[in-house]
Design an enzyme around this catalytic site. Sequence first.
Site, PDB file in Angstrom:
ATOM      1  N   SER A   1      37.156  42.762  28.642  1.00 23.62           N
ATOM      2  CA  SER A   1      38.430  42.076  28.862  1.00 23.62           C
ATOM      3  C   SER A   1      38.941  41.441  27.574  1.00 23.62           C
ATOM      4  O   SER A   1      38.157  40.898  26.791  1.00 23.62           O
ATOM      5  CB  SER A   1      38.257  40.984  29.922  1.00 23.62           C
ATOM      6  OG  SER A   1      39.377  40.121  29.934  1.00 23.62           O
TER       7      SER A   1
ATOM      8  N   TYR B   1      46.346  42.898  28.166  1.00 20.81           N
ATOM      9  CA  TYR B   1      47.654  42.672  28.797  1.00 20.81           C
ATOM     10  C   TYR B   1      48.688  42.801  27.692  1.00 20.81           C
ATOM     11  O   TYR B   1      48.441  42.415  26.554  1.00 20.81           O
ATOM     12  CB  TYR B   1      47.721  41.265  29.394  1.00 20.81           C
ATOM     13  CG  TYR B   1      46.771  41.036  30.546  1.00 20.81           C
ATOM     14  CD1 TYR B   1      47.078  41.493  31.824  1.00 20.81           C
ATOM     15  CD2 TYR B   1      45.568  40.358  30.364  1.00 20.81           C
ATOM     16  CE1 TYR B   1      46.207  41.289  32.887  1.00 20.81           C
ATOM     17  CE2 TYR B   1      44.688  40.149  31.424  1.00 20.81           C
ATOM     18  CZ  TYR B   1      45.015  40.609  32.680  1.00 20.81           C
ATOM     19  OH  TYR B   1      44.160  40.418  33.729  1.00 20.81           O
TER      20      TYR B   1
ATOM     21  N   THR C   1      46.299  46.431  31.697  1.00 16.35           N
ATOM     22  CA  THR C   1      46.382  45.933  33.077  1.00 16.35           C
ATOM     23  C   THR C   1      47.812  45.480  33.351  1.00 16.35           C
ATOM     24  O   THR C   1      48.349  44.631  32.625  1.00 16.35           O
ATOM     25  CB  THR C   1      45.380  44.788  33.279  1.00 16.35           C
ATOM     26  OG1 THR C   1      44.072  45.300  33.006  1.00 16.35           O
ATOM     27  CG2 THR C   1      45.430  44.260  34.707  1.00 16.35           C
TER      28      THR C   1
ATOM     29  N   LYS D   1      45.959  50.151  34.340  1.00 16.36           N
ATOM     30  CA  LYS D   1      45.114  49.580  35.402  1.00 16.36           C
ATOM     31  C   LYS D   1      45.956  48.706  36.319  1.00 16.36           C
ATOM     32  O   LYS D   1      46.705  47.843  35.843  1.00 16.36           O
ATOM     33  CB  LYS D   1      43.991  48.744  34.802  1.00 16.36           C
ATOM     34  CG  LYS D   1      43.135  48.003  35.841  1.00 16.36           C
ATOM     35  CD  LYS D   1      41.931  47.333  35.198  1.00 16.36           C
ATOM     36  CE  LYS D   1      41.049  46.621  36.206  1.00 16.36           C
ATOM     37  NZ  LYS D   1      41.551  45.298  36.588  1.00 16.36           N
TER      38      LYS D   1
ATOM     39  N   HIS E   1      43.261  44.485  41.596  1.00  7.93           N
ATOM     40  CA  HIS E   1      42.719  43.384  40.805  1.00  7.93           C
ATOM     41  C   HIS E   1      41.673  42.610  41.622  1.00  7.93           C
ATOM     42  O   HIS E   1      41.569  41.386  41.527  1.00  7.93           O
ATOM     43  CB  HIS E   1      43.858  42.458  40.358  1.00  7.93           C
ATOM     44  CG  HIS E   1      43.655  41.836  39.005  1.00  7.93           C
ATOM     45  ND1 HIS E   1      44.294  42.284  37.874  1.00  7.93           N
ATOM     46  CD2 HIS E   1      42.891  40.795  38.590  1.00  7.93           C
ATOM     47  CE1 HIS E   1      43.941  41.540  36.834  1.00  7.93           C
ATOM     48  NE2 HIS E   1      43.087  40.635  37.238  1.00  7.93           N
TER      49      HIS E   1
HETATM   50  C1  LIG Z   1      36.219  36.766  37.583  1.00 12.21           C
HETATM   51  C2  LIG Z   1      37.117  37.974  37.405  1.00 12.21           C
HETATM   52  C3  LIG Z   1      37.831  38.097  36.235  1.00 12.21           C
HETATM   53  C4  LIG Z   1      38.656  39.208  36.046  1.00 12.21           C
HETATM   54  N1  LIG Z   1      39.309  39.345  34.856  1.00 12.21           N
HETATM   55  C5  LIG Z   1      40.036  40.466  34.642  1.00 12.21           C
HETATM   56  C6  LIG Z   1      40.625  40.697  33.369  1.00 12.21           C
HETATM   57  O1  LIG Z   1      40.500  39.894  32.444  1.00 12.21           O
HETATM   58  N2  LIG Z   1      41.349  41.833  33.205  1.00 12.21           N
HETATM   59  C7  LIG Z   1      41.497  42.756  34.209  1.00 12.21           C
HETATM   60  O2  LIG Z   1      42.142  43.781  34.012  1.00 12.21           O
HETATM   61  N3  LIG Z   1      40.929  42.573  35.422  1.00 12.21           N
HETATM   62  C8  LIG Z   1      40.203  41.465  35.654  1.00 12.21           C
HETATM   63  N4  LIG Z   1      39.595  41.306  36.869  1.00 12.21           N
HETATM   64  C9  LIG Z   1      39.683  42.371  37.898  1.00 12.21           C
HETATM   65  C10 LIG Z   1      38.551  43.397  37.733  1.00 12.21           C
HETATM   66  O3  LIG Z   1      38.730  44.178  36.582  1.00 12.21           O
HETATM   67  C11 LIG Z   1      38.485  44.379  38.910  1.00 12.21           C
HETATM   68  O4  LIG Z   1      39.741  44.963  39.096  1.00 12.21           O
HETATM   69  C12 LIG Z   1      38.016  43.754  40.222  1.00 12.21           C
HETATM   70  O5  LIG Z   1      37.109  42.695  40.008  1.00 12.21           O
HETATM   71  C13 LIG Z   1      37.371  44.838  41.071  1.00 12.21           C
HETATM   72  O6  LIG Z   1      36.998  44.344  42.308  1.00 12.21           O
HETATM   73  P1  LIG Z   1      35.493  43.900  42.706  1.00 12.21           P
HETATM   74  O7  LIG Z   1      35.276  42.581  42.035  1.00 12.21           O
HETATM   75  O8  LIG Z   1      35.564  43.813  44.182  1.00 12.21           O
HETATM   76  O9  LIG Z   1      34.537  44.985  42.225  1.00 12.21           O
HETATM   77  C14 LIG Z   1      38.777  40.194  37.075  1.00 12.21           C
HETATM   78  C15 LIG Z   1      38.043  40.043  38.252  1.00 12.21           C
HETATM   79  C16 LIG Z   1      37.213  38.947  38.422  1.00 12.21           C
HETATM   80  C17 LIG Z   1      36.407  38.844  39.687  1.00 12.21           C
END
Ligand SMILES: Cc1cc2nc3c(=O)[nH]c(=O)nc-3n(C[C@H](O)[C@H](O)[C@H](O)COP(=O)(O)O)c2cc1C
Length: 361
Positions: free
Chosen positions: A118, A141, A167, A236, A260
Amino acid sequence: MSAPTPPYDRIPPEIVSLDDYEAFARGRMDPAAWAYLAGGAADELTLRANREAYGRIRLRPRVLGDFRGANTRVELFGRTFAHPLLVAPMAFHRLAHPQGEIATAFGAAALEAGMVVSMQASVALEEIAAATAGPKWFQLYLYAERSFTESLVRRAEAAGYEALVVTVDAPVHGVRNREQRAGFRLPAGVEPVNLREMPPLPVCESPFDPAYLATLPGWDSLAWLKSITRLPVLLKGVLCADDAARAVAEGLDGVIVSNHGGRTLDTLPAAIDALPRVAERVAGRVPVLCDGGIRRGTDVLKALALGADAVLLGRPVFHGLSVAGATGVAHVLKILRTELEVAMLLAGCPTIGTIDRRVLW
Ligand SMILES: Cc1cc2nc3c(=O)[nH]c(=O)nc-3n(C[C@H](O)[C@H](O)[C@H](O)COP(=O)(O)O)c2cc1C
């Protein structure tokens, strides 16, 4: 905020599934950090739907197949991956472990899993890249202002990241009530270190404030990004087939079907329910990946059957990290990979390429 409980130096033997990791991690992280990690937007209907939707899909078993040479290999952007599991981009791994993304990278590399780092990582992107030789992609982003983004892209290229993931489903922070109720704030010592030079975003009461709207990217931002880099660029956060078709038409190199993890717009459909239409529309022209709610090897099999080329794993990686650091991350990936192999064997699929809708009941 209290510091996370130190990780175990050996994995408790009663942990045998990804849900077990969640239960252990919950008791170890600071409650506000847990609310940030575990929570979703608003009433968390989409968060729950991501998992419930997998539970509703039934598999069709096949018996007595020929499995000589069976494997889980997939090819993405010219690189062969040992299996189709990648670590999803998540901010601030140091919330779960003092080494943060470095420990995650070790765990991912041990299991030969690709890792998407990230932009909001809590460790310098160069240090994460240098920690292991494992394949890594960089997630960012986009903002209307381009010079900072360009500097970030140059850093990612120089550090050896092999793809960029843009994203697009979170141009505004979701209405994260669980996080708000818990009063989550980043603890001292955890920050988005790669963004120190980023021009500050305006602080606005409303996302419709013209000052805020002026920061938002558009399709032209993607065309610009493509024009300044030779790395593959994936979009994404696509659920709608029309957006996926546009992404392909604009020359993007891949699409990640994702809501997300239920953290942005509540009441969106489960990612797995959105996947088939996106995959049909993309029709194999670029890779389609999927994330959200994947906790079992059978979930991975279902996503591949419905058109995904690979999947990403979010929160369970954080759970493994919090329970046992790099070893925990590796174990999470190992459990899922072995479950996928069991599911493939019982569904009659010796290779990833043989997985299609026929594995569904
Ligand atoms: C704590 C946390 C932080 C996240 N930070 C980002 C991020 O910085 N960039 C991003 O594209 N997605 C982010 N996401 C989304 C994840 O990339 C992903 O789409 C999502 O967690 C998938 O679902 P799951 O947690 O059920 O496996 C984040 C998710 C969580 C739980």
